[in-house]
Scaffold this motif. Structure first.
Motif, PDB file in Angstrom:
ATOM      1  N   HIS A  17       3.496  83.843 -70.522  1.00 63.50           N
ATOM      2  CA  HIS A  17       2.917  84.245 -71.479  1.00 63.50           C
ATOM      3  C   HIS A  17       3.100  84.753 -72.817  1.00 63.50           C
ATOM      4  CE1 HIS A  17       0.397  83.101 -67.742  1.00 63.50           C
ATOM      5  NE2 HIS A  17       1.198  84.065 -67.280  1.00 63.50           N
ATOM      6  N   LEU A  18       2.838  84.196 -73.983  1.00 65.31           N
ATOM      7  CA  LEU A  18       3.285  84.293 -74.972  1.00 65.31           C
ATOM      8  C   LEU A  18       1.986  85.068 -75.835  1.00 65.31           C
ATOM      9  CD1 LEU A  18       6.009  83.005 -77.430  1.00 65.31           C
ATOM     10  CD2 LEU A  18       3.797  83.257 -78.061  1.00 65.31           C
ATOM     11  N   PHE A  19       1.828  86.021 -76.177  1.00 66.87           N
ATOM     12  CA  PHE A  19       0.899  86.842 -77.514  1.00 66.87           C
ATOM     13  C   PHE A  19       1.924  86.816 -78.661  1.00 66.87           C
ATOM     14  CE2 PHE A  19      -0.721  87.551 -73.218  1.00 66.87           C
ATOM     15  CZ  PHE A  19      -2.036  87.012 -72.924  1.00 66.87           C
ATOM     16  N   ASN A  20       0.436  86.253 -79.739  1.00 70.05           N
ATOM     17  CA  ASN A  20       1.384  86.779 -81.510  1.00 70.05           C
ATOM     18  C   ASN A  20      -0.160  87.136 -81.502  1.00 70.05           C
ATOM     19  OD1 ASN A  20       2.036  86.714 -84.085  1.00 70.05           O
ATOM     20  ND2 ASN A  20       2.342  84.735 -84.221  1.00 70.05           N
ATOM     21  N   LEU A  21       0.217  89.144 -81.891  1.00 74.03           N
ATOM     22  CA  LEU A  21      -1.015  89.782 -82.439  1.00 74.03           C
ATOM     23  C   LEU A  21      -0.282  90.367 -83.876  1.00 74.03           C
ATOM     24  CD1 LEU A  21       0.641  90.809 -79.622  1.00 74.03           C
ATOM     25  CD2 LEU A  21      -1.200  92.774 -80.202  1.00 74.03           C
ATOM     26  N   GLU A  48       7.415  82.432 -61.137  1.00 75.53           N
ATOM     27  CA  GLU A  48       7.604  83.234 -61.510  1.00 75.53           C
ATOM     28  C   GLU A  48       6.613  83.739 -63.717  1.00 75.53           C
ATOM     29  OE1 GLU A  48      12.165  83.944 -63.192  1.00 75.53           O
ATOM     30  OE2 GLU A  48      12.506  81.911 -61.696  1.00 75.53           O
ATOM     31  N   GLN A  49       5.982  84.914 -63.459  1.00 73.20           N
ATOM     32  CA  GLN A  49       5.735  85.355 -64.400  1.00 73.20           C
ATOM     33  C   GLN A  49       6.017  86.143 -65.661  1.00 73.20           C
ATOM     34  OE1 GLN A  49       1.751  84.592 -64.570  1.00 73.20           O
ATOM     35  NE2 GLN A  49       2.788  82.773 -63.018  1.00 73.20           N
ATOM     36  N   HIS A  50       6.031  85.424 -66.789  1.00 73.41           N
ATOM     37  CA  HIS A  50       6.818  86.025 -68.577  1.00 73.41           C
ATOM     38  C   HIS A  50       5.988  86.334 -68.705  1.00 73.41           C
ATOM     39  CE1 HIS A  50      10.606  85.274 -66.103  1.00 73.41           C
ATOM     40  NE2 HIS A  50      10.821  83.965 -65.892  1.00 73.41           N
ATOM     41  N   LEU A  51       6.235  87.862 -70.102  1.00 74.15           N
ATOM     42  CA  LEU A  51       5.630  87.977 -70.807  1.00 74.15           C
ATOM     43  C   LEU A  51       5.970  88.008 -72.234  1.00 74.15           C
ATOM     44  CD1 LEU A  51       2.146  88.882 -70.949  1.00 74.15           C
ATOM     45  CD2 LEU A  51       2.579  90.968 -70.617  1.00 74.15           C
ATOM     46  N   ILE A  52       5.804  87.972 -73.389  1.00 66.83           N
ATOM     47  CA  ILE A  52       5.962  88.231 -74.606  1.00 66.83           C
ATOM     48  C   ILE A  52       4.727  88.419 -75.781  1.00 66.83           C
ATOM     49  CG2 ILE A  52       7.134  87.525 -76.305  1.00 66.83           C
ATOM     50  CD1 ILE A  52       8.053  84.892 -74.902  1.00 66.83           C
ATOM     51  N   TRP A  53       4.964  90.066 -76.237  1.00 70.64           N
ATOM     52  CA  TRP A  53       4.002  90.168 -76.786  1.00 70.64           C
ATOM     53  C   TRP A  53       4.653  90.256 -78.133  1.00 70.64           C
ATOM     54  CZ3 TRP A  53       0.811  95.214 -75.626  1.00 70.64           C
ATOM     55  CH2 TRP A  53      -0.157  94.945 -74.488  1.00 70.64           C
ATOM     56  N   LEU A  54       4.907  90.057 -79.457  1.00 72.15           N
ATOM     57  CA  LEU A  54       5.931  90.028 -80.543  1.00 72.15           C
ATOM     58  C   LEU A  54       4.044  89.852 -81.752  1.00 72.15           C
ATOM     59  CD1 LEU A  54       5.383  86.573 -82.108  1.00 72.15           C
ATOM     60  CD2 LEU A  54       6.686  86.143 -80.151  1.00 72.15           C
ATOM     61  N   GLY A  55       4.230  89.927 -82.962  1.00 68.53           N
ATOM     62  CA  GLY A  55       3.962  90.131 -83.650  1.00 68.53           C
ATOM     63  C   GLY A  55       3.865  91.367 -85.156  1.00 68.53           C
ATOM     64  N   ASP A  56       3.264  91.704 -86.026  1.00 71.58           N
ATOM     65  CA  ASP A  56       3.094  92.632 -86.874  1.00 71.58           C
ATOM     66  C   ASP A  56       1.856  93.883 -86.182  1.00 71.58           C
ATOM     67  OD1 ASP A  56       2.674  93.897 -88.636  1.00 71.58           O
ATOM     68  OD2 ASP A  56       1.695  93.329 -90.503  1.00 71.58           O
ATOM     69  N   ASN A 117       7.055  93.561 -84.631  1.00 71.37           N
ATOM     70  CA  ASN A 117       8.250  93.354 -83.130  1.00 71.37           C
ATOM     71  C   ASN A 117       8.465  92.536 -82.494  1.00 71.37           C
ATOM     72  OD1 ASN A 117      10.158  95.531 -81.656  1.00 71.37           O
ATOM     73  ND2 ASN A 117       9.349  97.235 -82.459  1.00 71.37           N
ATOM     74  N   VAL A 118       9.046  92.411 -81.253  1.00 73.01           N
ATOM     75  CA  VAL A 118       9.049  91.254 -79.900  1.00 73.01           C
ATOM     76  C   VAL A 118       9.056  92.635 -78.677  1.00 73.01           C
ATOM     77  CG1 VAL A 118      10.575  89.299 -78.912  1.00 73.01           C
ATOM     78  CG2 VAL A 118      10.116  89.699 -81.534  1.00 73.01           C
ATOM     79  N   PHE A 119       8.434  92.072 -78.145  1.00 74.18           N
ATOM     80  CA  PHE A 119       8.409  92.606 -76.643  1.00 74.18           C
ATOM     81  C   PHE A 119       8.947  91.776 -76.153  1.00 74.18           C
ATOM     82  CE2 PHE A 119       6.407  95.572 -79.427  1.00 74.18           C
ATOM     83  CZ  PHE A 119       7.632  96.986 -79.006  1.00 74.18           C
ATOM     84  N   CYS A 120       9.240  92.291 -74.446  1.00 77.03           N
ATOM     85  CA  CYS A 120       9.078  90.868 -73.026  1.00 77.03           C
ATOM     86  C   CYS A 120      10.146  91.108 -72.083  1.00 77.03           C
ATOM     87  CB  CYS A 120      10.133  89.615 -73.806  1.00 77.03           C
ATOM     88  SG  CYS A 120      12.193  89.963 -74.008  1.00 77.03           S
ATOM     89  N   THR A 121       9.479  91.214 -71.059  1.00 75.11           N
ATOM     90  CA  THR A 121       9.261  91.307 -69.533  1.00 75.11           C
ATOM     91  C   THR A 121      11.292  91.338 -69.391  1.00 75.11           C
ATOM     92  OG1 THR A 121       9.316  89.158 -69.294  1.00 75.11           O
ATOM     93  CG2 THR A 121       7.289  90.569 -68.735  1.00 75.11           C
ATOM     94  N   SER A 122      11.987  92.111 -68.485  1.00 77.86           N
ATOM     95  CA  SER A 122      13.034  92.354 -68.499  1.00 77.86           C
ATOM     96  C   SER A 122      13.384  90.765 -67.970  1.00 77.86           C
ATOM     97  CB  SER A 122      13.292  93.781 -67.224  1.00 77.86           C
ATOM     98  OG  SER A 122      12.395  92.764 -65.892  1.00 77.86           O
ATOM     99  N   ASP A 123      13.052  90.429 -66.716  1.00 77.59           N
ATOM    100  CA  ASP A 123      14.046  89.140 -66.825  1.00 77.59           C
ATOM    101  C   ASP A 123      14.271  88.381 -67.582  1.00 77.59           C
ATOM    102  OD1 ASP A 123      13.501  89.274 -64.219  1.00 77.59           O
ATOM    103  OD2 ASP A 123      11.924  88.311 -63.303  1.00 77.59           O
ATOM    104  N   LEU A 124      12.917  87.959 -68.846  1.00 79.80           N
ATOM    105  CA  LEU A 124      13.420  87.099 -70.022  1.00 79.80           C
ATOM    106  C   LEU A 124      14.429  88.223 -70.865  1.00 79.80           C
ATOM    107  CD1 LEU A 124       9.535  86.084 -71.497  1.00 79.80           C
ATOM    108  CD2 LEU A 124      11.472  84.646 -70.767  1.00 79.80           C
ATOM    109  N   LEU A 125      14.538  89.224 -70.877  1.00 81.43           N
ATOM    110  CA  LEU A 125      15.574  89.601 -71.571  1.00 81.43           C
ATOM    111  C   LEU A 125      16.902  89.617 -71.355  1.00 81.43           C
ATOM    112  CD1 LEU A 125      14.974  91.365 -74.307  1.00 81.43           C
ATOM    113  CD2 LEU A 125      15.938  93.771 -72.007  1.00 81.43           C
ATOM    114  N   ASP A 126      17.091  89.044 -69.751  1.00 84.79           N
ATOM    115  CA  ASP A 126      17.813  88.283 -69.521  1.00 84.79           C
ATOM    116  C   ASP A 126      18.242  87.130 -69.998  1.00 84.79           C
ATOM    117  OD1 ASP A 126      18.448  90.955 -67.839  1.00 84.79           O
ATOM    118  OD2 ASP A 126      17.354  90.182 -65.661  1.00 84.79           O
ATOM    119  N   HIS A 127      17.239  86.773 -70.626  1.00 84.89           N
ATOM    120  CA  HIS A 127      17.917  85.571 -70.823  1.00 84.89           C
ATOM    121  C   HIS A 127      17.222  85.338 -71.953  1.00 84.89           C
ATOM    122  CE1 HIS A 127      17.526  82.958 -66.884  1.00 84.89           C
ATOM    123  NE2 HIS A 127      16.719  84.230 -67.026  1.00 84.89           N
TER     124      HIS A 127
END
Length: 169
Positions: A17-21, A48-56, A117-127
């Motif tokens: 789930h990717l959110f651009n803000l 598996e549920q992954h999350l990304i928050w990114l943007g300005d 900035n870019v923030f994501c769940t730890s499982d995604l950070l591993d990739h």
């Protein structure tokens, strides 16, 4: 919220789930809308549920901005950044773009800061394969640097749905 774009990508047994803000300097409407949307994401058993928050995010903090920009760390600015940090902690997100990397060069002063900035769940950070800026690829008449982010996630090819060939009629 008009300042939030979202998309869900599904591959195999994972959903991303990717959110651009775009977060206004003085208000947290986009952050709160994103938090609400994140809270109400449908449960998908077996995925598996992954999350990304990114943007300005328009937030400055010593956690990601360079120490030379300490003039930006006013108590009001730090309080606004703390709202973001609390939400990031609530959803167990981690910063993918390493601290100290500027994402904006002020047009007049040429001072480099970090409102994006870019923030994501730890499982995604591993990739995470790459998360960096590329100032050389900055579009004309903009002060923000592009952020290049690559995750090494195997993706299945989409199945092509059969379609009618009207040329054969």
């Amino acid at each position: 919220n008009p300042d939030v774009s979202a998309i869900t990508l599904r591959s195999g047994s994972a959903s991303i789930h990717l959110f651009n803000l775009y977060v206004d300097q003085h208000f947290d409407h986009a952050l709160r809308a994103t938090a609400r949307a994140t809270r109400t994401l449908p449960a998908e058993p077996g995925r598996e549920q992954h999350l990304i928050w990114l943007g300005d995010f328009n937030r400055h903090s010593p956690h990601w901005d360079s120490a030379r920009n300490d003039h930006l760390f006013t108590s009001a600015a730090l309080a606004r950044a703390q709202v973001l940090l609390n939400m990031v902690a609530d959803y167990d997100l981690y910063m993918a773009l390493p601290p100290g990397i500027p994402t904006l060069e002020a047009t007049r002063t040429r001072n480099e800061t970090r409102p994006d900035n870019v923030f994501c769940t730890s499982d995604l950070l591993d990739h995470l394969h790459l998360c960096d800026t590329d100032p050389a690829r900055r579009p004309v008449k903009t002060d923000h640097y592009p952020i290049l982010t690559t995750f090494a996630i195997p993706l299945e090819a989409a199945q092509q749905a059969p379609r009618r060939n009207f040329r054969n009629v």
